[in-house]
Design an enzyme around this catalytic site. Structure first.
Site, PDB file in Angstrom:
ATOM      1  N   ASN A 100       0.830  -1.218   0.000  1.00 31.55           N
ATOM      2  CA  ASN A 100       0.000   0.000   0.000  1.00 31.55           C
ATOM      3  C   ASN A 100       0.857   1.258   0.000  1.00 31.55           C
ATOM      4  O   ASN A 100       0.732   2.129   0.842  1.00 31.55           O
ATOM      5  CB  ASN A 100      -0.989   0.002   1.174  1.00 31.55           C
ATOM      6  N   HIS A 185      -7.189  -8.916   5.207  1.00 25.64           N
ATOM      7  CA  HIS A 185      -7.410  -8.069   6.382  1.00 25.64           C
ATOM      8  C   HIS A 185      -8.901  -8.165   6.657  1.00 25.64           C
ATOM      9  O   HIS A 185      -9.715  -7.681   5.877  1.00 25.64           O
ATOM     10  CB  HIS A 185      -6.998  -6.633   6.061  1.00 25.64           C
ATOM     11  N   ASP A 311       3.436  -5.952  12.320  1.00 25.29           N
ATOM     12  CA  ASP A 311       2.530  -4.956  11.754  1.00 25.29           C
ATOM     13  C   ASP A 311       3.176  -3.574  11.818  1.00 25.29           C
ATOM     14  O   ASP A 311       2.551  -2.581  12.202  1.00 25.29           O
ATOM     15  CB  ASP A 311       1.181  -4.953  12.474  1.00 25.29           C
ATOM     16  N   GLY A 330      -1.844   2.825  13.387  1.00 25.74           N
ATOM     17  CA  GLY A 330      -0.653   1.996  13.222  1.00 25.74           C
ATOM     18  C   GLY A 330       0.494   2.381  14.138  1.00 25.74           C
ATOM     19  O   GLY A 330       0.558   3.500  14.639  1.00 25.74           O
TER      20      GLY A 330
END
Lengths: 429, 315
Positions: A100, A185, A311, A330
């Protein structure tokens, strides 16, 4: 390079059921020549380099299945060089990079770019993933065949789930034939719309829109239902709740074949840690109840969860110094992955072997890459750590370009001392 | 030496009013006592005092507001402060300026108090970390509206003499209501028993953990209550996935004189405004001066805000 021997190590390599005091010999090509308790110094040439590991633990280099590198497009958050430094300092030698970026990695030329750029700038093994659908819009699948021929190991829309059941069915049907890995996801957007934390007491107190566990569970249930029809290589990126785990248990008991990951964030924090709007703890999937956290740990123990990921999601200050609802989601985590995972050993909830397994051989097997093991002949990617050494996590000392750690000031036990990549010392603390 | 320096620094820190959650019982009572004095001042011929003379108060409203904004405006002026009101809703935000940028800009002008209204929960907390003046929360997202709860408490005390031992029902869109949350904390703190009544889709998860009993039925929820607080139901919530229709909502949750009979015979009605007549409350009932405290709430709002400004402004 010359041959080298690492002696006086406690070697833990779950891929060969090894947990013993011994040595590793690395040949001049950076491969494991011999490993284990029977290796003797006399087995090597007199000119070889000898490294005494002083009874510290040696494991295969960690394989992180989910990390974001800012290139291209977000170089101000992270780049290949900074990510490599952070990874090596955390004992991570192989990374699946997320697609992404800007532009997205959804076509062959972008994969070429990533591979070339990574080769020039990165000092860890990079395994690119590509998007599952074009423009991560969840409508049209990407060129699975062409992209995997270029070296893409997995397909994922990272923080988005394919919402259309029809599209997902087609993707899985097509993928089952080609044999590519799909990483989902799990999040139903309509249910999670505007949500930023777990739906419950904390969201009620803070006055924030909550995200119900149902939004995750419903996509998992849907996909597993499809998987039954279209058996492909299917992996759930990260789960966050007890209820998702139950759905997984039921489906695995019914004989369905798939794999599951969990983020270190969801294993080491819960929703109460958000306190008074700490945006650094805004992550996706959200932190949930302590009860959920405990069942995720239990899920690893019972083998329902296969992989722990960092992550790693670097975000700059601008993105985090905002009201909670507007703040970016995040946290960075590649460098703190191992020490946080070791907490579960220190508090006796998981065995050391289990933890190492979820960080090394399990992800490698899922990705079908020749990593995560120190069997004779494999690449000598290794991490050496002191299991007991205490330290305090400080954002300023972390090597990531962004400093958005969710575990600032956390006291941890277990410190990476050395990381080897293809037999070469790549990091030393 | 170092220790001394430190205590001084802490003393020098401005106090903020960010929410009822951060308040002690004593602080709440002090504000209410102080406000009682201002009720008298506000009713007298000369309403002006000079307590905040020379002080600068900035009202920073990111969300449109009529009564809260004018109430804070008037409160500041009556205390002699220089009051500036900024409607940021349609200026800086459009130019891409963040809350933090706006905060830093205003901070450079040396205000003594910033009163903030923001659509995001927690925005006042964030602001308070960045400026060195007092921050007063005039409503943030769904989280808190502390001065509204304080004025509600003052109104109740004015009519019922006390709050301790009373039974209070808060009815309507609890999920999206900062007024409900602040009132739950404050009324609990002051010793009242609190019921919340709402359809399930407008009831926040785990609300009972905040120390209330929750009901989906007006008859049960209002049973024996001394105060019935109605909340505004925003238009956009009336259709779509929250509720089937305005008509159905009014039928089951709209306050009418029939439903009011479920409460105590001397029960009084409150509403933070603005009201949706015929949606959450019957229009005649809303205007019935024998049971409705709505006008008094607005009046005492100014007194409560004067008390807050006075007590929180750095001397």
């Amino acid at each position: 390079m010359t041959e080298k021997i690492l002696t006086n190590a406690r070697i833990i390599d779950p891929s060969q059921e090894m947990d013993e005091k011994g040595s590793v010999i690395v040949d001049e090509n950076g491969k494991v020549k011999a490993i284990g308790k029977d290796v003797k110094k006399t087995d090597i040439s007199p000119s070889a380099e000898i490294i005494d590991l002083k009874n510290n633990i040696l494991i295969p280099g960690i394989v992180d299945m989910k990390a974001f590198v800012g290139e291209p497009g977000y170089e101000y958050k992270e780049n290949f060089r900074t990510l490599s430094h952070a990874a090596l300092a955390g004992g991570v030698t192989s990374i699946v990079t997320m697609p992404n970026t800007k532009p997205l990695i959804d076509n062959v030329s972008m994969v070429d770019f990533i591979i070339r750029r990574g080769r020039d700038k990165a000092s860890v093994n990079l395994f690119p993933s590509a998007t599952l659908t074009r423009e991560i819009e969840g409508k049209q699948m990407t060129e699975f065949g062409l992209l995997s021929a270029k070296g893409v190991v997995a397909f994922t829309d990272v923080v988005r789930a394919v919402q259309s059941t029809e599209t997902m069915a087609k993707i899985m049907d097509y993928a089952s034939d080609i044999g590519v890995l799909i990483m989902q996801h799990a999040e139903d957007y309509e249910l999670s719309k505007n949500g930023c934390i777990n739906e419950g007491e904390v969201s009620t107190r803070l006055g924030l829109q909550g995200i119900s566990y149902i939004s995750e569970k419903i996509i998992i249930e849907r996909d597993l239902c499809l998987l039954n029809e279209f058996p492909c290589r299917y992996h759930i990126n990260q789960i966050s709740s007890k209820e998702s785990l139950e759905a997984i248990r039921r489906n695995k008991e019914n004989g369905l074949n798939f794999t599951v990951g969990v983020s270190i964030n969801n294993l080491s924090l819960n929703e109460n840690d958000i306190g008074d709007f700490k945006t650094f703890l805004k992550v996706s999937p959200p932190l949930r109840l302590e009860d959920d956290r405990l069942s995720l740990v239990e899920g690893i123990k019972s083998g329902l969860i296969d992989v722990i990921v960092s992550d790693h999601t670097p975000e700059d200050e601008e993105g985090k110094r905002l009201p909670f609802a507007q703040a970016a989601s995040g946290a960075i985590g590649i460098e703190t992955l191992l020490p946080l995972a070791l907490e579960m050993h220190h508090n006796e909830s998981l065995s050391l072997k289990k933890i190492i397994e979820t960080l090394t051989i399990n992800p490698a097997k899922i990705l079908k890459i020749n990593k995560g093991t120190l069997k004779k002949g494999s690449d000598a990617d290794m991490c050496v750590f002191d299991l007991e050494a205490p330290w305090i996590i400080k954002a300023d000392l972390l090597k990531s370009k962004s400093k958005n750690t969710a575990v600032e000031e956390r006291k941890v036990q277990g410190k990476v001392l050395m990381t080897f990549l293809n037999g070469e010392l790549a990091f030393k603390s | 030496m170092a220790v001394k320096k430190n205590t001084l620094a802490i003393k020098d820190q401005p106090k903020h009013l960010l929410g009822i959650q951060n308040l002690s019982i004593q602080e709440a009572k002090d504000i209410l006592d102080e406000a009682k004095i201002f009720i008298k001042l506000n009713r007298s011929a000369s309403k002006k005092s000079d307590i905040l003379r020379g002080k600068t108060q900035i009202n920073l409203f990111f969300e449109p507001s009529t009564r809260t904004q004018s109430s804070f405006d008037l409160a500041g002026k009556r205390l002699g402060a220089d009051v500036m009101t900024m409607n940021v809703a349609n200026s800086a935000l459009k130019k891409g300026e963040t809350l933090m940028d706006t905060a830093m800009t205003l901070n450079a002008m040396h205000p003594d108090i910033i009163v903030i209204r923001h659509q995001d929960s927690g925005a006042p907390n964030l602001l308070s970390q960045k400026v060195n003046c007092t921050v007063i929360n005039a409503g943030d997202g769904w989280r808190e509206h502390p001065t509204q709860a304080l004025l509600d408490a003052l109104t109740i005390i004015n009519r019922k003499g006390k709050i301790e031992g009373l039974k209070i029902a808060i009815c309507g869109d609890i999920l999206h209501s900062r007024v409900a949350r602040s009132n739950i904390y404050l009324m609990n703190m002051l010793g009242a028993e609190v019921n919340v009544v709402a359809p399930k889709t407008l009831m926040p998860k785990s609300i009972e953990r905040l120390g209330v009993k929750s009901f989906t039925n007006m008859k049960k929820g209002l049973d024996g209550c001394d105060i019935v607080m109605m909340l505004r139901l925003q238009n956009e919530r009336m259709q779509g996935s929250f509720l089937p229709s305005k008509r159905e909502y009014y039928e089951f949750y709209g306050l009418t004189s029939e439903k009011l009979k479920f409460a105590d015979k001397d029960a009084l009605i409150m509403h933070p405004g603005p009201m949706n007549r015929g949606v959450e409350i019957d229009t005649k009932l809303a205007d019935d001066i024998n049971v409705s405290l709505v006008k008094e709430q607005v009046e005492l709002g100014v007194a409560v805000r004067m008390a807050c400004l006075k007590m929180y402004c750095k001397k």
